[in-house]
Design a protein around this motif. Structure first.
Motif, PDB file in Angstrom:
ATOM      1  N   ILE A   1      33.647  51.576  37.958  1.00  0.00           N
ATOM      2  CA  ILE A   1      34.164  52.770  38.630  1.00  0.00           C
ATOM      3  C   ILE A   1      34.434  52.360  40.081  1.00  0.00           C
ATOM      4  CG2 ILE A   1      33.716  55.168  39.236  1.00  0.00           C
ATOM      5  CD1 ILE A   1      31.610  55.239  37.029  1.00  0.00           C
ATOM      6  N   ARG A   2      35.663  52.500  40.517  1.00  0.00           N
ATOM      7  CA  ARG A   2      36.050  51.953  41.820  1.00  0.00           C
ATOM      8  C   ARG A   2      36.507  53.048  42.782  1.00  0.00           C
ATOM      9  NH1 ARG A   2      35.866  46.631  41.327  1.00  0.00           N
ATOM     10  NH2 ARG A   2      36.061  45.719  39.221  1.00  0.00           N
ATOM     11  N   HIS A   3      36.369  52.737  44.089  1.00  0.00           N
ATOM     12  CA  HIS A   3      36.926  53.596  45.124  1.00  0.00           C
ATOM     13  C   HIS A   3      38.446  53.471  45.117  1.00  0.00           C
ATOM     14  CE1 HIS A   3      33.073  54.652  46.972  1.00  0.00           C
ATOM     15  NE2 HIS A   3      32.699  53.384  46.822  1.00  0.00           N
ATOM     16  N   ASP A   4      39.097  54.345  45.886  1.00  0.00           N
ATOM     17  CA  ASP A   4      40.554  54.300  45.943  1.00  0.00           C
ATOM     18  C   ASP A   4      41.047  52.969  46.488  1.00  0.00           C
ATOM     19  OD1 ASP A   4      40.593  56.815  44.934  1.00  0.00           O
ATOM     20  OD2 ASP A   4      40.802  57.814  46.887  1.00  0.00           O
ATOM     21  N   ASP A   5      40.255  52.317  47.345  1.00  0.00           N
ATOM     22  CA  ASP A   5      40.695  51.040  47.902  1.00  0.00           C
ATOM     23  C   ASP A   5      40.312  49.848  47.019  1.00  0.00           C
ATOM     24  OD1 ASP A   5      37.987  51.011  48.158  1.00  0.00           O
ATOM     25  OD2 ASP A   5      37.942  50.834  50.358  1.00  0.00           O
ATOM     26  N   GLY A   6      39.774  50.111  45.836  1.00  0.00           N
ATOM     27  CA  GLY A   6      39.476  49.044  44.889  1.00  0.00           C
ATOM     28  C   GLY A   6      38.055  48.532  44.941  1.00  0.00           C
ATOM     29  N   ARG A   7      37.256  48.952  45.953  1.00  0.00           N
ATOM     30  CA  ARG A   7      35.871  48.489  46.013  1.00  0.00           C
ATOM     31  C   ARG A   7      35.052  49.094  44.872  1.00  0.00           C
ATOM     32  NH1 ARG A   7      33.227  50.565  49.725  1.00  0.00           N
ATOM     33  NH2 ARG A   7      34.759  52.157  50.388  1.00  0.00           N
ATOM     34  N   LEU A   8      34.070  48.322  44.453  1.00  0.00           N
ATOM     35  CA  LEU A   8      33.218  48.752  43.351  1.00  0.00           C
ATOM     36  C   LEU A   8      32.329  49.899  43.813  1.00  0.00           C
ATOM     37  CD1 LEU A   8      32.335  48.223  40.420  1.00  0.00           C
ATOM     38  CD2 LEU A   8      30.602  46.652  41.314  1.00  0.00           C
TER      39      LEU A   8
ATOM     40  N   ASP B   1      26.895  40.901  37.424  1.00  0.00           N
ATOM     41  CA  ASP B   1      27.486  39.642  37.904  1.00  0.00           C
ATOM     42  C   ASP B   1      28.982  39.609  37.630  1.00  0.00           C
ATOM     43  OD1 ASP B   1      24.925  38.936  38.629  1.00  0.00           O
ATOM     44  OD2 ASP B   1      24.544  37.783  36.779  1.00  0.00           O
ATOM     45  N   HIS B   2      29.379  40.122  36.441  1.00  0.00           N
ATOM     46  CA  HIS B   2      30.793  40.053  36.064  1.00  0.00           C
ATOM     47  C   HIS B   2      31.658  40.897  36.996  1.00  0.00           C
ATOM     48  CE1 HIS B   2      34.321  39.837  33.461  1.00  0.00           C
ATOM     49  NE2 HIS B   2      34.441  41.147  33.642  1.00  0.00           N
ATOM     50  N   PHE B   3      31.290  42.165  37.216  1.00  0.00           N
ATOM     51  CA  PHE B   3      32.138  43.033  38.019  1.00  0.00           C
ATOM     52  C   PHE B   3      32.095  42.655  39.503  1.00  0.00           C
ATOM     53  CE2 PHE B   3      31.618  46.051  34.380  1.00  0.00           C
ATOM     54  CZ  PHE B   3      32.955  46.046  34.026  1.00  0.00           C
ATOM     55  N   ARG B   4      30.990  42.070  39.952  1.00  0.00           N
ATOM     56  CA  ARG B   4      30.974  41.575  41.326  1.00  0.00           C
ATOM     57  C   ARG B   4      31.901  40.380  41.495  1.00  0.00           C
ATOM     58  NH1 ARG B   4      24.373  41.722  41.625  1.00  0.00           N
ATOM     59  NH2 ARG B   4      24.128  43.988  42.071  1.00  0.00           N
ATOM     60  N   ALA B   5      31.951  39.517  40.454  1.00  0.00           N
ATOM     61  CA  ALA B   5      32.783  38.311  40.527  1.00  0.00           C
ATOM     62  C   ALA B   5      34.251  38.595  40.210  1.00  0.00           C
ATOM     63  CB  ALA B   5      32.251  37.239  39.577  1.00  0.00           C
ATOM     64  N   HIS B   6      34.542  39.706  39.538  1.00  0.00           N
ATOM     65  CA  HIS B   6      35.916  40.029  39.149  1.00  0.00           C
ATOM     66  C   HIS B   6      36.241  41.431  39.657  1.00  0.00           C
ATOM     67  CE1 HIS B   6      34.507  37.028  36.240  1.00  0.00           C
ATOM     68  NE2 HIS B   6      35.756  36.586  36.221  1.00  0.00           N
TER      69      HIS B   6
END
Length: 678
Positions: A170-177, A138-143
């Motif tokens: 751990i994120r993609h280069d475009d910032g997506r989770l 929940d935290h990483f989806r919300a932030h």
């Protein structure tokens, strides 16, 4: 005087006596109240200082634990292959298992998809299983922009175990989770970190909360405040958050046990945690109550003491005069002793002027002395004056060496140790110093230093120059072997193989000798080195040996020391490599590495379950080119590895030794290094 006048005078005397006694009792009562208030204030201040120190201890232990876990998660994220990776990838599984062995505090190490499914795990049976509803998801989806370490509230794992999850996005280069690197610790681990710092009072308690006031661990545990309970609504937690400070000292009620308590709350700012050390306010009152009871007893007996005191005043004065006479005689005796000691002794006042010099120093100089500047060597004058100024300004101990002119004009080296002394009222009164003539000792040391330097240079040059003819011998042996080809008989080929093997072993010995001669002379400059990082490099260098031997290595907390970085890697690599090399046949090595603080140094230990060492060989193992086994046993070797370890440790101001219960019972190597002033 008439009888009436006598009665009046007696009454007046009795009235004055009663007034005097009443005044004394009132003064005693005032002292009692003041003493009780002072006792309570002093005890509270000391208790706050003690609780603050304990909070710092828990903070340091907690911060070190989570730093290690954060490093583990960062490495897990960085090693996750780019692109499409099948769940349970074997290569990545081996990496996760390897890191789980190193970071023993962590439980299962996993990578969870944004949808909450375990894609990779050091426990392969968990791959593909959904984790359910978790606060870190929940935290990483919300932030989506949060790059910090996330510490969850206590929960239950999919394997039905209590856990505190530690996660990092751990994120993609475009910032997506892309995924979440995840591990966890048992809440009891935090309890074990807090237990040694528990206040000695029966009501003492320690808790670690997260940034939202959720209890991660408390020792001792309360039935109504288990791990996971929220204290965000309590007045003390709200007051600490409202203060905006890293450290709060609060006193009041409203806690989980409903007692009025003294609390010290300290933020672990790096991870958003709060350490709480507390005890009951009643424990603060106990010393004050004891003081009041003692003062009441004193108040009842003070009247009798006053009467007895008068009788002793006369005798006390006579005793004081007698004591002063005895002190004067003793002072005269000890001054005569100082005058005849074979050590140069002087004393200076608060301005640095010498007001006493013993007979030995005056005989050495040939005249009475009130300052040493007239007898100092000109080259030592500036350094001596700087030390004298520093010593006076700070009132501290000092130690220095300088040259002093003897009565015959010859300059002699002196080693001076000076320390401050104080008068009977505790005020700084000057310095007292003792000087030893070390001229002959310095001459011997200089010759020894020069001799050692020449020997090291010789060893380096000789071993460097010897490699060229050895390479030539080895090359020509190879040419002879190729030239003979099939014409050579088996015996001749065996002789050539022996010659080539001897040249190769000689080259290895020379390389080891070169390495030995470079230690201290060509090592990297000393700096503050984190031994945990040095150990990581050493283990990486030994990776193949560790994998082939199936070695299990248990690592404790390692400190920062002031040392040469490459020397520390070489030291740890040699000792761990020895532990693996000399393992029992068909038995995987088990190696434990730890460190403990001892006075002004760190004591390190590397313990294994290998073949052990007989007690009679403890000193021999550190001698250069000494081996306890045949050349072809246990992988061979030049017998210089432990000599290199000994030289590294001693060049850093430490010592190294070995201990073993006996053959086949394992071995422990110990070494010490000076602690930094951090």
């Amino acid at each position: 005087m008439t009888g009436q006048s006598m009665i009046t005078a007696l009454r007046r005397h009795m009235t004055l006596t009663r007034a005097w006694l009443a005044l004394v009792m009132l003064l005693c009562l005032a002292v009692l109240v003041w003493d009780a208030v002072r006792s309570y204030a002093d005890h509270r201040r000391q208790t706050v200082d003690r609780l603050t120190a304990l909070a710092r201890v828990v903070e340091a232990r907690t911060e070190l634990t989570f730093q290690s876990l954060d490093l583990l998660l960062l490495e897990t994220a960085n090693q996750l292959p780019q692109g499409l990776v099948m769940p349970g990838d074997p290569d990545y599984l081996r990496f996760l298992k390897g890191r789980s062995f190193i970071f023993t505090d962590a439980l299962t190490l996993s990578v969870v998809s944004p949808e909450g499914v375990i894609e990779h795990s050091s426990n392969p049976t968990l791959v593909g299983r959904p984790v359910g509803s978790r606060d870190y998801l929940d935290h990483f989806r919300a932030h989506p922009d949060d790059t910090r370490l996330f510490i969850s509230k206590p929960a239950i794992t999919v394997t039905n175990r209590p856990i505190i999850f530690i996660a990092r996005a751990i994120r993609h280069d475009d910032g997506r989770l892309r995924a979440i690197a995840l591990t966890g610790i048992n809440p009891q681990l935090l309890g074990s970190l807090m237990k040694p710092a528990l206040p000695s009072e029966a009501s003492g308690a320690i808790a670690v909360l997260n940034r939202d006031g959720i209890v991660l661990a408390r020792y001792p545990e309360l039935n109504n405040t288990p791990p996971g309970a929220s204290l965000a609504h309590t007045p003390m937690f709200q007051a600490h958050r409202a203060s905006g400070r890293d450290l709060s000292v609060l006193q009041g009620g409203g806690g989980p046990d409903e007692f009025e308590r003294l609390l010290v709350m300290r933020d672990v700012s790096q991870f958003g945690l709060v350490v709480v050390v507390t005890l009951s306010s009643r424990d603060l009152l106990d010393p004050a109550i004891d003081t009041v009871l003692a003062d009441l007893v004193f108040l009842f007996i003070v009247g009798g003491v006053i009467v007895v005191l008068g009788r002793f005043l006369g005798g006390r004065e006579r005793q004081r005069q007698k004591n002063q006479s005895e002190i004067a005689l003793a002072r005269d005796y000890y001054m005569r002793v100082l005058d005849h000691l074979p050590v140069h002794i002087w004393r200076s006042d608060i301005l640095g002027q010498i007001d006493y010099a013993n007979g030995t120093l005056q005989t050495f100089l040939g005249q009475p002395v009130d300052t040493l500047t007239a007898f100092l060597h000109p080259d030592d004058m500036a350094a001596w004056q700087d030390m004298a100024t520093t010593r006076l300004s700070r009132g501290e101990n000092s130690e220095q060496e300088y040259r002093l002119r003897r009565h015959d004009g010859q300059y002699r080296w002196m080693h001076e140790i000076a320390q401050p002394f104080h008068d009977q009222d505790g005020r700084f009164a000057g310095h007292l110093a003792a000087c030893l003539d070390i001229t002959d000792t310095r001459a011997v040391q200089e010759k020894l230093t020069q001799s050692n330097a020449e020997l090291e240079q010789f060893a380096y040059v000789a071993s460097h120059d010897l490699r060229e003819p050895l390479r030539m011998v080895s090359s020509y042996m190879g040419l002879i072997e190729r030239r003979l080809g099939a014409e050579a008989n088996a015996e001749l080929m065996e002789f050539l193989a022996f010659a080539k093997d001897g040249a190769t072993r000689m080259d290895k010995l020379i390389l080891d000798l070169l390495q030995y001669s470079r230690i201290g002379r060509m090592s990297a400059p000393k700096r503050d080195v984190d031994l945990a990082q040095s150990l990581s490099v050493a283990l990486s260098n030994l990776g193949v040996m560790i994998d082939e031997s199936r070695a299990r290595i248990c690592i404790g907390a390692l400190p920062v020391v002031h040392a040469s970085d490459d020397d520390m890697v070489r030291l740890l690599q040699n000792l761990i490599g020895n532990a693996i090399k000399y393992a029992l046949p068909e038995t995987p090595p088990q190696i434990s590495i730890g460190a403990t603080r001892e006075n002004g140094s760190w004591r390190f230990s590397i313990h294994d379950n290998g073949i052990g060492i007989d007690h009679s060989y403890f000193d021999r193992v550190f001698r250069i080119f000494q081996r306890l086994h045949a050349r072809d046993e246990h992988g061979g070797g030049s017998g210089i590895g432990l000599s290199i370890c000994k030289k590294i440790v001693e060049s850093h101001g430490g010592r190294i030794w070995v201990d073993s219960p006996g053959p086949n019972l394992g071995t422990t190597f110990f070494f010490t290094l000076p602690a930094t002033n951090v």
